[in-house]
Design an enzyme around this catalytic site. Structure first.
Site, mmCIF file in Angstrom:
data_model
loop_
_atom_site.group_PDB
_atom_site.id
_atom_site.type_symbol
_atom_site.label_atom_id
_atom_site.label_comp_id
_atom_site.label_asym_id
_atom_site.label_seq_id
_atom_site.Cartn_x
_atom_site.Cartn_y
_atom_site.Cartn_z
ATOM 1 N N ARG A 118 53.017 75.780 40.564
ATOM 2 C CA ARG A 118 51.550 74.906 40.110
ATOM 3 C C ARG A 118 52.338 73.486 40.253
ATOM 4 N NH1 ARG A 118 47.344 75.808 38.871
ATOM 5 N NH2 ARG A 118 47.387 73.512 39.656
ATOM 6 N N LYS B 83 47.542 50.237 41.300
ATOM 7 C CA LYS B 83 47.997 50.830 39.902
ATOM 8 C C LYS B 83 47.861 52.612 40.507
ATOM 9 C CE LYS B 83 44.088 47.259 39.481
ATOM 10 N NZ LYS B 83 42.950 47.743 39.300
ATOM 11 N N LYS C 65 47.975 35.332 41.458
ATOM 12 C CA LYS C 65 47.099 35.819 40.624
ATOM 13 C C LYS C 65 46.475 34.769 39.556
ATOM 14 C CE LYS C 65 45.506 40.588 40.356
ATOM 15 N NZ LYS C 65 45.365 40.285 41.456
ATOM 16 N N ASP D 109 38.390 37.716 44.784
ATOM 17 C CA ASP D 109 38.076 38.260 44.033
ATOM 18 C C ASP D 109 36.265 38.817 43.421
ATOM 19 O OD1 ASP D 109 39.543 40.576 42.063
ATOM 20 O OD2 ASP D 109 39.502 38.910 40.504
ATOM 21 N N GLU E 163 45.263 34.894 44.238
ATOM 22 C CA GLU E 163 43.860 35.145 44.178
ATOM 23 C C GLU E 163 42.997 34.368 43.978
ATOM 24 O OE1 GLU E 163 42.292 36.584 39.956
ATOM 25 O OE2 GLU E 163 43.288 38.325 41.446
#
Length: 278
Positions: free
Chosen positions: A97, A132, A164, A215, A194
């Protein structure tokens, strides 16, 4: 990848699954019983994670023989055997597994990445991942992106500065944010900023930066931004990109596109471990 990266992650997964032991397999198989199995891909896709699967079984039995029938990064069709494995029955069943979880996850990411890479082929636009990723699995997931033909964005927060919207708001302005980051980190650390608007793009290109993240811009705005930048800094487009839109975005002339869903939402590729078929 190497064992220094792989082993702690695999150890954690095996301990999580095995706990005090495999009460099913340990009741059915002796410590010395030997078996043979085959890893089989049940849907078309790109294989990734063979070294991880091999290491998973060998951590349970260092005498396991893992014979790959393809290489990570290979595109295979449904029904293709990708490895023969032989060793103690307990190791093969108890590790099944965990090995499949890793391989299915990694092969799914590689397969989705390859689809995007193919969609932008010939445009000179790199396909990037993001941070992410599944906590604890970043080395495996970023490796899978590479196996699909993608390019890794920064691995973590220490691998380049990215300013950002919240960083800029905290610093008070783009110029002030860039100044502080450059002053602290020196010339060896790249800075990417950004930009949400053309006005920000025009400000950023006159600062000491290495890249601009464009962005959530529409196609017309992206084209105008790329024209204005005129190769002075490296450009990345991001935000809401889909298989249906990536080629049009790449055609604007950006150097790269980044897609968070490559790692956070890629569906697993169906792979099975078939008994006694090696």
């Amino acid at each position: 990848m190497n064992r220094l990266q792989m082993d702690p992650i695999i150890h954690t997964a095996l301990i999580e699954d095995l706990g005090a032991g495999d009460v099913t397999t340990d009741a059915l198989a002796s410590e010395t019983e030997q078996s043979k199995v085959t890893l089989l891909v049940k849907q078309s896709g790109v294989v990734a994670g063979m070294p991880v699967a091999k290491r998973t079984f060998q951590l349970l039995d260092d005498n396991v023989i893992f014979t790959p029938l393809c290489t990570d990064g290979d595109q295979v069709e449904a029904g293709t055997p990708i490895a023969h494995i032989s060793g103690t029955t307990r190791a093969l069943l108890s590790g099944e597994r965990v090995a499949l979880n890793f391989m299915q996850r990694m092969s799914g990411i590689a397969s989705e990445t390859r689809k995007i890479v193919d969609l932008v082929e010939g445009l000179g636009c790199a396909v990037l991942d993001t941070r992410k990723t599944t906590p604890g699995l970043r080395p495996f997931e970023k490796y899978a992106v590479r196996m699909g033909g993608g390019v890794n964005h920064r691995y973590g927060l220490s691998h380049g500065a990215m300013l950002k919207d919240n960083h800029i708001a905290m610093a008070g302005s783009i110029a002030e944010a860039v100044h502080r980051v450059r002053a602290r980190n020196g010339h060896m650390v790249n800075i990417e900023v950004e930009a949400d608007t053309l006005e920000q793009v025009k400000e950023i290109v006159n600062l000491e930066v290495d890249a601009i993240l464009l962005d959530n811009m529409d196609i017309a705005t992206l084209k105008e931004a790329v024209t204005w930048i005129d190769g002075r800094v490296w450009t990345e487009a991001s935000g809401g990109l889909t298989p249906e839109t990536v080629r049009a975005v790449a055609q604007t002339g950006v150097d790269a596109i980044s897609l968070g869903w490559l790692t956070h939402s890629a569906p697993a590729l169906d792979i099975s471990l078939d008994w006694g078929t090696s």
